[in-house]
Design an enzyme around this catalytic site. Structure first.
Site, mmCIF file in Angstrom:
data_model
loop_
_atom_site.group_PDB
_atom_site.id
_atom_site.type_symbol
_atom_site.label_atom_id
_atom_site.label_comp_id
_atom_site.label_asym_id
_atom_site.label_seq_id
_atom_site.Cartn_x
_atom_site.Cartn_y
_atom_site.Cartn_z
ATOM 1 N N GLU A 1 0.321 -1.420 0.097
ATOM 2 C CA GLU A 1 0.039 -0.206 0.222
ATOM 3 C C GLU A 1 0.939 1.359 0.297
ATOM 4 O OE1 GLU A 1 -3.656 -1.791 2.535
ATOM 5 O OE2 GLU A 1 -1.623 -0.023 3.465
ATOM 6 N N LYS B 1 -4.043 -3.129 16.032
ATOM 7 C CA LYS B 1 -5.314 -3.320 15.619
ATOM 8 C C LYS B 1 -6.464 -3.996 16.422
ATOM 9 C CE LYS B 1 -3.639 -3.943 10.744
ATOM 10 N NZ LYS B 1 -2.725 -4.404 10.958
#
Length: 571
Positions: free
Chosen positions: A294, A467
Protein backbone atom coordinates in the site's frame (compact mmCIF):
# COMPACT_ATOMS: atom_id res chain seq x y z
CA UNK A 1 -74.09 -16.63 65.46
CA UNK A 2 -74.25 -15.13 62.01
CA UNK A 3 -73.91 -11.62 63.46
CA UNK A 4 -70.88 -12.60 65.50
CA UNK A 5 -69.35 -14.32 62.45
CA UNK A 6 -69.88 -11.18 60.35
CA UNK A 7 -68.26 -9.01 63.03
CA UNK A 8 -65.36 -11.45 63.32
CA UNK A 9 -64.89 -11.55 59.56
CA UNK A 10 -65.04 -7.73 59.33
CA UNK A 11 -62.55 -7.37 62.15
CA UNK A 12 -60.15 -9.75 60.39
CA UNK A 13 -60.42 -7.80 57.14
CA UNK A 14 -59.82 -4.54 58.98
CA UNK A 15 -56.85 -6.11 60.79
CA UNK A 16 -55.34 -7.33 57.50
CA UNK A 17 -55.82 -3.90 55.95
CA UNK A 18 -54.27 -2.24 58.99
CA UNK A 19 -51.26 -4.56 58.84
CA UNK A 20 -50.89 -3.99 55.10
CA UNK A 21 -50.96 -0.21 55.60
CA UNK A 22 -48.34 -0.48 58.32
CA UNK A 23 -46.15 -2.65 56.12
CA UNK A 24 -46.52 -0.20 53.22
CA UNK A 25 -45.70 2.75 55.45
CA UNK A 26 -42.61 0.97 56.77
CA UNK A 27 -41.55 0.03 53.23
CA UNK A 28 -41.94 3.63 51.99
CA UNK A 29 -40.21 4.99 55.09
CA UNK A 30 -37.19 2.72 54.67
CA UNK A 31 -36.90 3.70 51.00
CA UNK A 32 -37.52 7.40 51.70
CA UNK A 33 -40.33 7.47 49.14
CA UNK A 34 -42.42 10.27 50.76
CA UNK A 35 -39.38 12.55 51.12
CA UNK A 36 -38.34 12.01 47.49
CA UNK A 37 -41.87 12.54 46.20
CA UNK A 38 -42.12 15.76 48.19
CA UNK A 39 -38.74 16.95 46.88
CA UNK A 40 -39.67 16.02 43.30
CA UNK A 41 -42.96 17.92 43.51
CA UNK A 42 -41.27 20.98 45.00
CA UNK A 43 -38.62 21.07 42.25
CA UNK A 44 -41.29 20.48 39.61
CA UNK A 45 -43.16 23.50 40.90
CA UNK A 46 -40.02 25.65 40.82
CA UNK A 47 -39.05 24.52 37.32
CA UNK A 48 -42.58 24.82 35.93
CA UNK A 49 -41.68 22.06 33.46
CA UNK A 50 -43.90 21.84 30.39
CA UNK A 51 -43.66 18.04 30.36
CA UNK A 52 -44.68 17.30 33.93
CA UNK A 53 -44.54 13.53 33.73
CA UNK A 54 -41.34 13.58 31.68
CA UNK A 55 -39.70 15.72 34.36
CA UNK A 56 -40.81 13.34 37.10
CA UNK A 57 -39.66 10.34 35.05
CA UNK A 58 -36.18 11.82 34.65
CA UNK A 59 -36.07 12.75 38.34
CA UNK A 60 -36.78 9.23 39.56
CA UNK A 61 -34.63 7.61 36.84
CA UNK A 62 -31.64 9.39 38.34
CA UNK A 63 -32.50 7.79 41.69
CA UNK A 64 -32.90 4.30 40.25
CA UNK A 65 -30.47 1.48 40.98
CA UNK A 66 -27.40 1.43 38.71
CA UNK A 67 -27.74 -0.94 35.75
CA UNK A 68 -26.30 -4.43 36.10
CA UNK A 69 -25.49 -6.93 33.39
CA UNK A 70 -28.38 -9.39 33.15
CA UNK A 71 -27.18 -11.55 30.29
CA UNK A 72 -24.98 -11.75 27.21
CA UNK A 73 -25.77 -12.91 23.72
CA UNK A 74 -23.31 -14.11 21.11
CA UNK A 75 -24.42 -14.56 17.53
CA UNK A 76 -22.93 -15.33 14.15
CA UNK A 77 -22.54 -12.44 11.71
CA UNK A 78 -20.59 -11.76 8.53
CA UNK A 79 -17.81 -9.18 8.33
CA UNK A 80 -17.07 -6.68 5.57
CA UNK A 81 -15.21 -9.28 3.49
CA UNK A 82 -18.07 -11.77 3.71
CA UNK A 83 -16.33 -14.00 6.25
CA UNK A 84 -18.07 -15.59 9.21
CA UNK A 85 -17.54 -13.70 12.49
CA UNK A 86 -19.30 -13.06 15.80
CA UNK A 87 -21.10 -10.20 17.50
CA UNK A 88 -21.44 -9.81 21.28
CA UNK A 89 -24.54 -8.15 22.76
CA UNK A 90 -24.90 -6.90 26.34
CA UNK A 91 -28.23 -6.76 28.18
CA UNK A 92 -28.76 -4.88 31.45
CA UNK A 93 -31.55 -4.43 33.98
CA UNK A 94 -32.51 -0.75 33.77
CA UNK A 95 -35.40 0.54 35.91
CA UNK A 96 -36.56 -3.02 36.61
CA UNK A 97 -36.64 -3.90 32.89
CA UNK A 98 -34.16 -5.83 30.78
CA UNK A 99 -32.76 -3.72 27.96
CA UNK A 100 -30.33 -4.40 25.14
CA UNK A 101 -27.57 -1.85 25.71
CA UNK A 102 -25.01 -2.35 22.96
CA UNK A 103 -23.32 -4.83 20.67
CA UNK A 104 -19.86 -5.00 19.16
CA UNK A 105 -17.60 -7.10 16.99
CA UNK A 106 -13.84 -6.97 16.51
CA UNK A 107 -11.79 -8.07 13.53
CA UNK A 108 -11.01 -11.70 12.94
CA UNK A 109 -7.40 -12.87 12.88
CA UNK A 110 -8.03 -15.26 9.99
CA UNK A 111 -7.04 -14.21 6.45
CA UNK A 112 -9.59 -14.22 3.62
CA UNK A 113 -10.19 -17.77 2.44
CA UNK A 114 -9.78 -16.85 -1.23
CA UNK A 115 -6.02 -16.41 -0.75
CA UNK A 116 -5.59 -19.88 0.71
CA UNK A 117 -4.99 -23.06 -1.27
CA UNK A 118 -6.71 -25.01 1.48
CA UNK A 119 -9.88 -22.93 1.56
CA UNK A 120 -12.05 -25.81 2.82
CA UNK A 121 -9.81 -26.35 5.83
CA UNK A 122 -9.65 -22.60 6.49
CA UNK A 123 -13.42 -22.37 6.20
CA UNK A 124 -13.89 -25.10 8.78
CA UNK A 125 -11.30 -23.49 11.04
CA UNK A 126 -13.20 -20.22 10.92
CA UNK A 127 -16.46 -22.00 11.75
CA UNK A 128 -14.78 -23.67 14.74
CA UNK A 129 -13.46 -20.31 15.99
CA UNK A 130 -16.84 -18.62 15.67
CA UNK A 131 -18.82 -21.48 17.20
CA UNK A 132 -16.46 -21.63 20.18
CA UNK A 133 -16.73 -17.85 20.67
CA UNK A 134 -20.53 -17.99 20.56
CA UNK A 135 -20.52 -20.83 23.09
CA UNK A 136 -18.19 -18.93 25.44
CA UNK A 137 -20.41 -15.84 25.37
CA UNK A 138 -23.74 -17.63 25.77
CA UNK A 139 -22.59 -20.05 28.46
CA UNK A 140 -19.48 -19.55 30.64
CA UNK A 141 -19.00 -15.80 30.20
CA UNK A 142 -22.74 -15.19 30.50
CA UNK A 143 -22.65 -16.70 34.00
CA UNK A 144 -19.39 -14.97 34.98
CA UNK A 145 -20.48 -11.45 34.01
CA UNK A 146 -24.05 -11.63 35.28
CA UNK A 147 -24.80 -8.90 37.87
CA UNK A 148 -21.47 -7.16 37.11
CA UNK A 149 -21.34 -3.36 36.94
CA UNK A 150 -20.92 -2.56 33.21
CA UNK A 151 -19.12 0.68 34.12
CA UNK A 152 -16.32 -1.21 35.85
CA UNK A 153 -14.29 -1.79 32.68
CA UNK A 154 -11.06 -2.85 34.39
CA UNK A 155 -12.78 -5.51 36.51
CA UNK A 156 -14.71 -6.96 33.58
CA UNK A 157 -11.62 -6.98 31.36
CA UNK A 158 -9.74 -8.75 34.16
CA UNK A 159 -12.45 -11.43 34.26
CA UNK A 160 -12.34 -11.81 30.47
CA UNK A 161 -8.54 -12.00 30.33
CA UNK A 162 -8.38 -14.49 33.21
CA UNK A 163 -10.98 -16.69 31.53
CA UNK A 164 -9.06 -16.57 28.26
CA UNK A 165 -5.73 -17.37 29.94
CA UNK A 166 -7.27 -20.38 31.68
CA UNK A 167 -8.56 -21.72 28.35
CA UNK A 168 -5.19 -20.98 26.74
CA UNK A 169 -3.27 -22.91 29.39
CA UNK A 170 -5.71 -25.81 29.13
CA UNK A 171 -5.22 -25.96 25.37
CA UNK A 172 -1.43 -25.73 25.72
CA UNK A 173 -1.33 -28.54 28.28
CA UNK A 174 -3.59 -30.70 26.13
CA UNK A 175 -1.43 -30.12 23.04
CA UNK A 176 1.76 -30.95 24.95
CA UNK A 177 0.27 -34.19 26.29
CA UNK A 178 -0.82 -35.19 22.79
CA UNK A 179 2.67 -34.51 21.45
CA UNK A 180 4.32 -36.53 24.23
CA UNK A 181 1.88 -39.39 23.70
CA UNK A 182 2.60 -39.38 19.97
CA UNK A 183 6.37 -39.40 20.54
CA UNK A 184 6.19 -42.36 22.92
CA UNK A 185 4.09 -44.35 20.44
CA UNK A 186 6.66 -44.00 17.64
CA UNK A 187 9.32 -46.72 17.15
CA UNK A 188 12.89 -45.80 17.93
CA UNK A 189 14.79 -44.68 14.86
CA UNK A 190 18.27 -46.18 14.48
CA UNK A 191 20.68 -43.90 12.64
CA UNK A 192 23.00 -45.99 10.42
CA UNK A 193 26.73 -45.47 10.47
CA UNK A 194 28.02 -43.28 7.67
CA UNK A 195 29.12 -45.17 4.59
CA UNK A 196 32.20 -44.12 2.60
CA UNK A 197 29.94 -42.37 0.10
CA UNK A 198 28.13 -40.51 2.88
CA UNK A 199 31.46 -39.50 4.36
CA UNK A 200 32.50 -38.12 1.01
CA UNK A 201 29.26 -36.14 0.76
CA UNK A 202 29.84 -34.78 4.23
CA UNK A 203 33.34 -33.63 3.26
CA UNK A 204 31.91 -31.89 0.18
CA UNK A 205 29.28 -30.19 2.31
CA UNK A 206 31.95 -29.07 4.78
CA UNK A 207 33.96 -27.64 1.90
CA UNK A 208 30.96 -25.67 0.62
CA UNK A 209 30.27 -24.47 4.13
CA UNK A 210 33.84 -23.19 4.49
CA UNK A 211 33.60 -21.35 1.17
CA UNK A 212 30.39 -19.62 2.29
CA UNK A 213 31.45 -18.98 5.84
CA UNK A 214 31.30 -15.21 5.29
CA UNK A 215 27.60 -15.35 4.44
CA UNK A 216 25.30 -14.66 7.33
CA UNK A 217 22.94 -17.56 8.01
CA UNK A 218 19.29 -17.04 7.16
CA UNK A 219 17.18 -16.92 10.30
CA UNK A 220 13.98 -18.98 10.15
CA UNK A 221 10.65 -17.42 10.99
CA UNK A 222 9.78 -16.98 14.64
CA UNK A 223 7.31 -19.54 15.88
CA UNK A 224 3.94 -17.86 16.18
CA UNK A 225 1.57 -18.73 18.97
CA UNK A 226 -1.54 -20.52 17.66
CA UNK A 227 -4.68 -18.42 17.94
CA UNK A 228 -7.02 -20.01 20.44
CA UNK A 229 -10.46 -20.91 19.17
CA UNK A 230 -13.03 -18.54 20.61
CA UNK A 231 -10.65 -15.61 21.16
CA UNK A 232 -12.94 -13.25 19.23
CA UNK A 233 -15.40 -13.45 22.13
CA UNK A 234 -13.00 -11.62 24.47
CA UNK A 235 -12.29 -8.53 22.34
CA UNK A 236 -15.90 -8.24 21.16
CA UNK A 237 -17.33 -8.47 24.68
CA UNK A 238 -14.82 -5.96 26.07
CA UNK A 239 -15.77 -3.41 23.41
CA UNK A 240 -19.50 -4.07 23.88
CA UNK A 241 -19.16 -3.49 27.64
CA UNK A 242 -17.27 -0.21 27.11
CA UNK A 243 -20.01 0.99 24.75
CA UNK A 244 -22.57 0.03 27.39
CA UNK A 245 -20.68 1.99 30.06
CA UNK A 246 -20.57 5.06 27.81
CA UNK A 247 -24.30 4.79 27.13
CA UNK A 248 -25.12 4.48 30.84
CA UNK A 249 -23.05 7.55 31.66
CA UNK A 250 -24.60 9.44 28.76
CA UNK A 251 -21.29 10.34 27.08
CA UNK A 252 -19.70 9.44 23.72
CA UNK A 253 -17.46 6.39 23.63
CA UNK A 254 -14.32 8.46 22.97
CA UNK A 255 -14.88 10.50 26.13
CA UNK A 256 -15.56 7.33 28.11
CA UNK A 257 -12.31 5.71 26.93
CA UNK A 258 -10.40 8.94 27.52
CA UNK A 259 -11.61 8.96 31.14
CA UNK A 260 -10.49 5.32 31.50
CA UNK A 261 -7.09 6.20 30.02
CA UNK A 262 -6.40 9.33 32.05
CA UNK A 263 -8.40 8.47 35.19
CA UNK A 264 -10.32 11.70 34.65
CA UNK A 265 -12.28 13.41 31.92
CA UNK A 266 -9.91 15.54 29.78
CA UNK A 267 -10.82 19.10 28.89
CA UNK A 268 -9.36 18.97 25.37
CA UNK A 269 -9.02 16.36 22.65
CA UNK A 270 -7.12 16.23 19.39
CA UNK A 271 -8.24 14.31 16.32
CA UNK A 272 -5.71 11.73 15.07
CA UNK A 273 -4.24 12.53 11.67
CA UNK A 274 -6.06 10.40 9.08
CA UNK A 275 -3.64 8.41 6.94
CA UNK A 276 -5.53 7.46 3.78
CA UNK A 277 -4.57 4.52 1.58
CA UNK A 278 -4.01 5.87 -1.94
CA UNK A 279 -2.85 2.86 -3.94
CA UNK A 280 -2.79 -0.89 -3.55
CA UNK A 281 -0.03 -2.65 -5.46
CA UNK A 282 0.98 -5.77 -3.56
CA UNK A 283 0.80 -9.49 -4.28
CA UNK A 284 -2.96 -9.49 -4.86
CA UNK A 285 -2.83 -6.74 -7.51
CA UNK A 286 -2.13 -7.28 -11.22
CA UNK A 287 1.46 -6.88 -12.37
CA UNK A 288 4.70 -8.38 -11.14
CA UNK A 289 5.37 -6.04 -8.22
CA UNK A 290 4.88 -7.59 -4.76
CA UNK A 291 6.81 -5.26 -2.49
CA UNK A 292 4.64 -2.17 -2.03
CA UNK A 293 1.40 -3.48 -0.59
CA UNK A 294 0.00 0.00 0.00
CA UNK A 295 1.00 3.60 -0.59
CA UNK A 296 -0.55 5.81 2.08
CA UNK A 297 -1.15 9.57 2.04
CA UNK A 298 0.03 11.57 5.06
CA UNK A 299 -1.63 15.03 5.12
CA UNK A 300 0.14 18.05 6.54
CA UNK A 301 -0.55 19.13 10.08
CA UNK A 302 -3.59 21.32 10.73
CA UNK A 303 -6.07 19.97 8.19
CA UNK A 304 -9.57 18.94 9.15
CA UNK A 305 -10.78 15.43 8.28
CA UNK A 306 -13.12 16.79 5.59
CA UNK A 307 -10.25 18.67 3.97
CA UNK A 308 -8.12 15.53 3.93
CA UNK A 309 -10.89 13.49 2.31
CA UNK A 310 -11.63 16.16 -0.29
CA UNK A 311 -7.96 16.45 -1.25
CA UNK A 312 -7.55 12.67 -1.42
CA UNK A 313 -10.60 12.23 -3.63
CA UNK A 314 -9.29 14.85 -6.07
CA UNK A 315 -5.93 13.11 -6.13
CA UNK A 316 -7.57 9.74 -6.78
CA UNK A 317 -9.63 11.15 -9.65
CA UNK A 318 -6.50 12.57 -11.24
CA UNK A 319 -4.66 9.25 -10.85
CA UNK A 320 -7.60 7.44 -12.46
CA UNK A 321 -7.55 9.92 -15.36
CA UNK A 322 -3.83 9.33 -15.88
CA UNK A 323 -4.25 5.54 -15.67
CA UNK A 324 -7.11 5.55 -18.16
CA UNK A 325 -5.46 7.78 -20.75
CA UNK A 326 -1.73 7.10 -20.72
CA UNK A 327 -1.39 3.34 -20.34
CA UNK A 328 0.35 1.66 -23.25
CA UNK A 329 -2.28 -1.09 -23.40
CA UNK A 330 -5.05 1.46 -23.74
CA UNK A 331 -7.74 2.52 -21.27
CA UNK A 332 -7.94 0.33 -18.19
CA UNK A 333 -10.79 0.23 -15.71
CA UNK A 334 -9.68 1.18 -12.22
CA UNK A 335 -10.10 -1.59 -9.65
CA UNK A 336 -10.75 -1.01 -5.96
CA UNK A 337 -8.89 -3.31 -3.57
CA UNK A 338 -10.07 -4.80 -0.27
CA UNK A 339 -8.46 -1.84 1.48
CA UNK A 340 -10.72 0.58 -0.43
CA UNK A 341 -7.89 2.00 -2.55
CA UNK A 342 -7.16 2.03 -6.26
CA UNK A 343 -5.28 -1.01 -7.49
CA UNK A 344 -2.50 -0.43 -10.01
CA UNK A 345 -0.60 -2.85 -12.18
CA UNK A 346 3.12 -2.29 -11.58
CA UNK A 347 6.33 -3.99 -12.58
CA UNK A 348 8.70 -1.85 -10.49
CA UNK A 349 8.31 -0.01 -7.14
CA UNK A 350 8.96 3.34 -8.85
CA UNK A 351 5.81 3.14 -10.98
CA UNK A 352 3.12 3.76 -8.31
CA UNK A 353 5.24 6.52 -6.78
CA UNK A 354 5.70 8.13 -10.21
CA UNK A 355 1.93 7.99 -10.73
CA UNK A 356 1.33 9.86 -7.47
CA UNK A 357 4.07 12.37 -8.30
CA UNK A 358 2.52 13.11 -11.70
CA UNK A 359 -0.99 13.47 -10.24
CA UNK A 360 0.25 15.83 -7.53
CA UNK A 361 2.05 17.94 -10.11
CA UNK A 362 -1.11 18.25 -12.20
CA UNK A 363 -3.08 19.37 -9.14
CA UNK A 364 -0.31 21.72 -7.97
CA UNK A 365 0.16 19.73 -4.77
CA UNK A 366 3.75 19.76 -3.51
CA UNK A 367 4.99 16.39 -2.34
CA UNK A 368 6.81 16.75 0.95
CA UNK A 369 4.87 19.89 1.85
CA UNK A 370 1.18 19.48 1.06
CA UNK A 371 1.34 15.72 1.48
CA UNK A 372 3.87 13.07 2.42
CA UNK A 373 3.79 9.34 1.81
CA UNK A 374 4.08 6.18 3.84
CA UNK A 375 4.66 2.79 2.23
CA UNK A 376 3.32 -0.42 3.72
CA UNK A 377 5.93 -2.88 2.50
CA UNK A 378 4.39 -5.92 4.27
CA UNK A 379 7.72 -7.67 3.74
CA UNK A 380 6.87 -10.75 5.85
CA UNK A 381 4.20 -11.62 3.28
CA UNK A 382 6.67 -11.79 0.38
CA UNK A 383 9.42 -13.87 2.01
CA UNK A 384 10.31 -17.02 0.07
CA UNK A 385 11.50 -19.27 2.90
CA UNK A 386 12.68 -21.99 0.53
CA UNK A 387 15.26 -19.56 -0.88
CA UNK A 388 15.72 -17.31 2.15
CA UNK A 389 14.99 -14.18 0.13
CA UNK A 390 12.25 -11.62 -0.44
CA UNK A 391 10.39 -11.92 -3.74
CA UNK A 392 9.99 -8.19 -4.38
CA UNK A 393 8.55 -8.91 -7.82
CA UNK A 394 7.66 -12.07 -9.69
CA UNK A 395 10.97 -13.89 -10.23
CA UNK A 396 12.98 -11.08 -8.57
CA UNK A 397 14.52 -12.20 -5.27
CA UNK A 398 16.56 -10.09 -2.88
CA UNK A 399 18.34 -10.95 0.35
CA UNK A 400 17.75 -8.69 3.40
CA UNK A 401 20.90 -6.61 2.78
CA UNK A 402 19.95 -6.06 -0.86
CA UNK A 403 16.53 -4.91 0.30
CA UNK A 404 18.19 -2.30 2.53
CA UNK A 405 19.92 -0.84 -0.54
CA UNK A 406 16.67 -0.90 -2.47
CA UNK A 407 14.80 1.04 0.23
CA UNK A 408 17.64 3.54 0.49
CA UNK A 409 17.49 4.21 -3.25
CA UNK A 410 13.72 4.69 -3.14
CA UNK A 411 13.91 7.13 -0.23
CA UNK A 412 16.64 9.13 -1.96
CA UNK A 413 14.65 9.30 -5.17
CA UNK A 414 11.33 10.03 -3.45
CA UNK A 415 12.03 12.14 -0.34
CA UNK A 416 8.28 12.53 0.25
CA UNK A 417 8.31 8.91 1.49
CA UNK A 418 8.74 9.58 5.20
CA UNK A 419 7.65 6.23 6.66
CA UNK A 420 8.11 2.54 5.86
CA UNK A 421 5.79 0.00 7.47
CA UNK A 422 7.17 -3.51 8.02
CA UNK A 423 10.10 -3.22 5.57
CA UNK A 424 11.51 -6.53 6.90
CA UNK A 425 10.56 -9.55 8.94
CA UNK A 426 11.01 -9.24 12.68
CA UNK A 427 13.86 -11.76 12.47
CA UNK A 428 16.01 -9.43 10.33
CA UNK A 429 16.97 -7.19 13.23
CA UNK A 430 20.35 -6.20 11.73
CA UNK A 431 18.63 -4.86 8.62
CA UNK A 432 16.10 -2.84 10.65
CA UNK A 433 18.98 -1.15 12.43
CA UNK A 434 21.04 -0.70 9.27
CA UNK A 435 18.16 0.91 7.36
CA UNK A 436 17.41 3.23 10.26
CA UNK A 437 21.01 4.45 10.27
CA UNK A 438 21.26 4.84 6.50
CA UNK A 439 18.09 6.98 6.28
CA UNK A 440 19.51 9.38 8.87
CA UNK A 441 16.16 9.91 10.53
CA UNK A 442 14.48 11.26 7.39
CA UNK A 443 12.27 8.17 7.16
CA UNK A 444 10.51 6.55 10.11
CA UNK A 445 10.37 2.76 10.42
CA UNK A 446 7.06 1.41 11.68
CA UNK A 447 6.28 -2.09 12.89
CA UNK A 448 2.90 -3.80 13.13
CA UNK A 449 2.69 -5.15 16.70
CA UNK A 450 -0.90 -6.38 16.56
CA UNK A 451 0.16 -9.96 17.26
CA UNK A 452 3.50 -9.12 18.93
CA UNK A 453 2.56 -6.42 21.42
CA UNK A 454 4.69 -7.98 24.17
CA UNK A 455 7.73 -8.72 22.00
CA UNK A 456 10.98 -6.79 22.38
CA UNK A 457 11.04 -3.61 20.26
CA UNK A 458 12.95 -3.78 17.01
CA UNK A 459 16.06 -1.59 16.58
CA UNK A 460 15.42 1.62 14.66
CA UNK A 461 11.64 1.45 14.99
CA UNK A 462 9.94 4.70 15.99
CA UNK A 463 6.27 3.81 15.52
CA UNK A 464 3.89 0.92 15.94
CA UNK A 465 0.62 -0.14 14.34
CA UNK A 466 -2.00 -1.74 16.54
CA UNK A 467 -5.33 -3.32 15.57
CA UNK A 468 -8.18 -4.34 17.83
CA UNK A 469 -8.46 -8.08 17.20
CA UNK A 470 -9.06 -11.41 18.92
CA UNK A 471 -8.61 -11.41 22.72
CA UNK A 472 -7.38 -7.79 22.97
CA UNK A 473 -9.50 -5.96 25.53
CA UNK A 474 -10.07 -2.21 25.85
CA UNK A 475 -7.84 -2.27 28.95
CA UNK A 476 -5.12 -3.95 26.86
CA UNK A 477 -5.33 -1.16 24.26
CA UNK A 478 -4.99 1.44 27.01
CA UNK A 479 -1.99 -0.35 28.49
CA UNK A 480 -0.19 -0.84 25.16
CA UNK A 481 -0.68 2.73 23.99
CA UNK A 482 0.45 4.13 27.34
CA UNK A 483 3.66 2.10 27.10
CA UNK A 484 4.31 3.41 23.57
CA UNK A 485 3.11 6.95 24.22
CA UNK A 486 2.82 9.06 21.09
CA UNK A 487 4.07 6.39 18.72
CA UNK A 488 1.06 4.16 18.09
CA UNK A 489 -1.10 4.19 14.98
CA UNK A 490 -4.51 2.54 15.14
CA UNK A 491 -5.15 0.50 12.01
CA UNK A 492 -7.89 -1.54 10.34
CA UNK A 493 -7.90 -5.07 8.96
CA UNK A 494 -9.37 -6.64 5.85
CA UNK A 495 -12.08 -8.31 7.97
CA UNK A 496 -13.62 -5.27 9.67
CA UNK A 497 -17.15 -5.42 11.12
CA UNK A 498 -19.73 -4.04 8.68
CA UNK A 499 -21.52 -1.49 10.86
CA UNK A 500 -19.23 -0.51 13.72
CA UNK A 501 -17.51 2.87 13.84
CA UNK A 502 -15.96 2.32 17.29
CA UNK A 503 -12.40 2.42 15.92
CA UNK A 504 -12.65 6.19 15.43
CA UNK A 505 -13.83 6.69 19.02
CA UNK A 506 -11.09 4.40 20.34
CA UNK A 507 -8.35 6.29 18.46
CA UNK A 508 -9.59 9.67 19.76
CA UNK A 509 -10.16 8.37 23.28
CA UNK A 510 -6.67 6.86 23.49
CA UNK A 511 -5.16 10.17 22.37
CA UNK A 512 -3.40 8.66 19.35
CA UNK A 513 -1.64 10.86 16.81
CA UNK A 514 -2.56 8.78 13.76
CA UNK A 515 -5.30 6.48 12.55
CA UNK A 516 -5.24 4.36 9.39
CA UNK A 517 -8.77 3.74 8.14
CA UNK A 518 -7.95 2.51 4.63
CA UNK A 519 -9.08 3.91 1.29
CA UNK A 520 -12.11 6.05 0.52
CA UNK A 521 -14.33 3.25 -0.72
CA UNK A 522 -16.58 0.82 1.13
CA UNK A 523 -19.30 1.46 3.71
CA UNK A 524 -17.32 -0.05 6.60
CA UNK A 525 -14.47 2.45 6.03
CA UNK A 526 -16.52 5.55 5.22
CA UNK A 527 -18.58 4.87 8.35
CA UNK A 528 -15.40 5.38 10.40
CA UNK A 529 -14.34 8.49 8.45
CA UNK A 530 -17.80 10.00 8.95
CA UNK A 531 -17.64 9.24 12.65
CA UNK A 532 -14.26 10.96 12.87
CA UNK A 533 -15.76 14.02 11.18
CA UNK A 534 -18.69 14.01 13.63
CA UNK A 535 -16.35 13.83 16.62
CA UNK A 536 -14.23 16.68 15.27
CA UNK A 537 -17.29 18.90 14.69
CA UNK A 538 -18.70 18.05 18.11
CA UNK A 539 -15.46 18.91 19.89
CA UNK A 540 -15.14 22.15 17.93
CA UNK A 541 -18.67 23.21 18.94
CA UNK A 542 -17.89 22.43 22.59
CA UNK A 543 -14.59 24.31 22.50
CA UNK A 544 -12.72 21.11 23.35
CA UNK A 545 -10.81 20.63 20.09
CA UNK A 546 -7.09 21.13 20.58
CA UNK A 547 -5.17 23.06 17.93
CA UNK A 548 -3.40 20.62 15.65
CA UNK A 549 -0.59 23.09 15.00
CA UNK A 550 0.38 22.67 18.65
CA UNK A 551 0.53 18.88 18.27
CA UNK A 552 2.98 18.05 15.47
CA UNK A 553 3.07 14.32 14.63
CA UNK A 554 6.10 12.89 16.47
CA UNK A 555 6.82 10.15 13.94
CA UNK A 556 7.57 12.49 11.06
CA UNK A 557 10.57 14.15 12.63
CA UNK A 558 12.80 14.38 9.58
CA UNK A 559 13.67 17.19 7.21
CA UNK A 560 10.38 16.86 5.32
CA UNK A 561 8.38 17.83 8.38
CA UNK A 562 10.66 20.78 9.02
CA UNK A 563 10.15 21.97 5.46
CA UNK A 564 6.40 21.58 5.90
CA UNK A 565 6.41 23.66 9.09
CA UNK A 566 8.53 26.35 7.41
CA UNK A 567 6.14 26.47 4.46
CA UNK A 568 3.18 26.93 6.81
CA UNK A 569 4.92 29.83 8.58
CA UNK A 570 5.46 31.68 5.31
CA UNK A 571 1.79 31.46 4.30
Amino acid sequence: MSHQGSVSRQSKEELDLYEMKNAAAEFYRLNRVPQEIERALNELLLQQAADVHGYLADYFTNLSAPPRISRLKGKEVYDASGQLSIEAEVFCIVCNKEKSMSSAAVSSHLPPMETSLHWKAKSQERVDHVMTAVQWINEQLNSMLKDQNPCDQSEIDHILSSFFMARYLEEKTCSREKLESYSLSQPEVVVPSPTPIQTKDKKSADKVKKNNIAEKPFLPAELSEPVLHGSLAIGSLSLAVSKTGAQIQGIPLYKYIAALTRREAPTQFHIPVSLVTLLSCGKTSPGKLNLLKEVILIPKVGQRVKQIITMTLELQKEMMRIMNTTTKAGALQAIVSDSGALTVSSERPEQPLDLITEACGNLELTLGTDICLAVNCAAPEIMDYSKGKYEVATGVLKCPDELVDMYQSLICKYPAVVALIDPFRREDTDQWEKLSKTTGGSCSLISDITYKSKASPLPGVSGFILKHVNETTVSDLICITSEHKGSVLMGTTCSEPCSDDSLSDIAVGLGLDYVILGGLSGAQRMLKYNRLISIEEELAQQGMLASKEKLPPPLLHGKTQEQSAAAERTV
